[in-house]
Design a protein around this motif. Structure first.
Motif, PDB file in Angstrom:
ATOM      1  N   ASP A 131       0.839  -1.200   0.000  1.00  0.00           N
ATOM      2  CA  ASP A 131       0.000   0.000   0.000  1.00  0.00           C
ATOM      3  C   ASP A 131       0.875   1.251   0.000  1.00  0.00           C
ATOM      4  O   ASP A 131       1.623   1.496   0.950  1.00  0.00           O
ATOM      5  CB  ASP A 131      -0.903  -0.026   1.238  1.00  0.00           C
ATOM      6  CG  ASP A 131      -1.935   1.088   1.229  1.00  0.00           C
ATOM      7  OD1 ASP A 131      -2.306   1.539   0.125  1.00  0.00           O
ATOM      8  OD2 ASP A 131      -2.374   1.509   2.318  1.00  0.00           O
ATOM      9  N   GLU A 173      -7.200  -1.652  -5.674  1.00  0.00           N
ATOM     10  CA  GLU A 173      -7.432  -1.105  -4.330  1.00  0.00           C
ATOM     11  C   GLU A 173      -8.475  -1.888  -3.546  1.00  0.00           C
ATOM     12  O   GLU A 173      -8.370  -2.017  -2.322  1.00  0.00           O
ATOM     13  CB  GLU A 173      -7.868   0.369  -4.449  1.00  0.00           C
ATOM     14  CG  GLU A 173      -7.927   1.111  -3.134  1.00  0.00           C
ATOM     15  CD  GLU A 173      -6.554   1.501  -2.592  1.00  0.00           C
ATOM     16  OE1 GLU A 173      -6.484   1.874  -1.414  1.00  0.00           O
ATOM     17  OE2 GLU A 173      -5.564   1.411  -3.357  1.00  0.00           O
ATOM     18  N   LYS A 176      -7.232  -4.587  -1.094  1.00  0.00           N
ATOM     19  CA  LYS A 176      -6.286  -4.239  -0.026  1.00  0.00           C
ATOM     20  C   LYS A 176      -6.692  -4.829   1.325  1.00  0.00           C
ATOM     21  O   LYS A 176      -5.852  -5.361   2.054  1.00  0.00           O
ATOM     22  CB  LYS A 176      -6.168  -2.712   0.080  1.00  0.00           C
ATOM     23  CG  LYS A 176      -5.206  -2.243   1.150  1.00  0.00           C
ATOM     24  CD  LYS A 176      -4.929  -0.755   1.041  1.00  0.00           C
ATOM     25  CE  LYS A 176      -6.117   0.073   1.462  1.00  0.00           C
ATOM     26  NZ  LYS A 176      -5.789   1.520   1.487  1.00  0.00           N
ATOM     27  N   THR A 177      -7.956  -4.762   1.639  1.00  0.00           N
ATOM     28  CA  THR A 177      -8.417  -5.241   2.951  1.00  0.00           C
ATOM     29  C   THR A 177      -8.561  -6.759   3.008  1.00  0.00           C
ATOM     30  O   THR A 177      -8.802  -7.309   4.077  1.00  0.00           O
ATOM     31  CB  THR A 177      -9.762  -4.593   3.321  1.00  0.00           C
ATOM     32  OG1 THR A 177     -10.724  -4.903   2.298  1.00  0.00           O
ATOM     33  CG2 THR A 177      -9.621  -3.077   3.421  1.00  0.00           C
ATOM     34  N   GLN A 178      -8.434  -7.427   1.856  1.00  0.00           N
ATOM     35  CA  GLN A 178      -8.587  -8.874   1.820  1.00  0.00           C
ATOM     36  C   GLN A 178      -7.264  -9.624   1.888  1.00  0.00           C
ATOM     37  O   GLN A 178      -7.242 -10.847   2.048  1.00  0.00           O
ATOM     38  CB  GLN A 178      -9.339  -9.279   0.545  1.00  0.00           C
ATOM     39  CG  GLN A 178     -10.732  -8.668   0.431  1.00  0.00           C
ATOM     40  CD  GLN A 178     -11.420  -9.051  -0.864  1.00  0.00           C
ATOM     41  OE1 GLN A 178     -11.191 -10.119  -1.413  1.00  0.00           O
ATOM     42  NE2 GLN A 178     -12.276  -8.174  -1.380  1.00  0.00           N
ATOM     43  N   LEU A 182      -0.614  -6.616   4.956  1.00  0.00           N
ATOM     44  CA  LEU A 182      -0.572  -5.281   4.355  1.00  0.00           C
ATOM     45  C   LEU A 182       0.790  -4.662   4.641  1.00  0.00           C
ATOM     46  O   LEU A 182       1.184  -4.515   5.795  1.00  0.00           O
ATOM     47  CB  LEU A 182      -1.687  -4.399   4.924  1.00  0.00           C
ATOM     48  CG  LEU A 182      -1.840  -3.009   4.299  1.00  0.00           C
ATOM     49  CD1 LEU A 182      -2.285  -3.125   2.843  1.00  0.00           C
ATOM     50  CD2 LEU A 182      -2.839  -2.168   5.093  1.00  0.00           C
TER      51      LEU A 182
END
Length: 201
Positions: A131, A173, A176-178, A182
């Motif tokens: 990120d 994007e 990203k949370t999956q 990170l």
């Protein structure tokens, strides 16, 4: 002889995020002859076979030959050698050269659209998302494409505004949370590598 099932590490993130730099650093961090890198860039369709429906949009998942990529990854998982295609960014087309890739303990997969290709993402054992702020990604992309790929500043900016930015929001994007891990793309590279190695352990 390959006796151990390879561990697949998928590294995704936006163009210019630093994911390829991280992948190369990880390659150096692993014991000698224990890892191999498969770049999604190698699997862009040839110009003559490029999907008409996306009209040259190289930031769309359909720009990649997912069937060939999945077949190669499955072969590596089964301990088989593959002949990986090579992409030439100076002519924006796949070259006629093939690279022999042997299966290793760790298979690193690096690509912007990695997680948007569901069959590829399903093969990944550890998913890593790098990120990085958009302004830094754009600045890195400008420097790379002008200095290394012979493109003009105007050409790079037009592509960014017409396809790169919108495709990033739609196909990059959102994942990203999956991701399992990170990574902050502005952190020192050593810290990024250490975080991935710790996650593997």
């Amino acid at each position: 002889m390959q006796t151990q099932i390879p561990f697949f590490i998928g590294i995704g993130g936006g163009s210019g995020s630093g994911k390829s730099e991280l992948a190369r650093a990880l390659m150096s961090a692993f014991p000698a002859d224990q890892a191999v890198l498969v770049e999604l860039d190698s699997y862009y369709h040839r110009k003559l076979a490029f999907p008409v429906e996306i009209q040259g949009n190289y930031d769309h998942p359909l720009a990649l030959d997912e069937d060939l990529l999945v077949g190669h990854l499955q072969a590596l998982k089964q301990g088989q050698t593959i002949e990986k295609p090579c992409y030439d960014f100076t002519v924006h087309d796949r070259s006629n050269r093939l690279e022999t890739v042997q299966p290793k303990r760790f298979i690193l997969i690096d690509g912007i659209l990695l997680f948007a290709l569901q069959r590829v993402a399903a093969l990944v054992d550890l998913s890593v998302f790098v990120d990085t702020p958009a302004d830094i990604r754009l600045a890195r992309r400008l420097l790379r494409d002008v200095q290394e790929r012979g493109r003009t500043l105007e050409d790079v900016l037009i592509q960014y505004l017409t396809t790169v930015r919108t495709m990033h929001e739609a196909y990059v994007e959102v994942f990203k949370t999956q991701a399992d891990l990170l990574i902050i793309g502005t952190d020192p590279l050593e810290r990024e590598v250490a975080a991935v190695l710790a996650a593997i352990e």
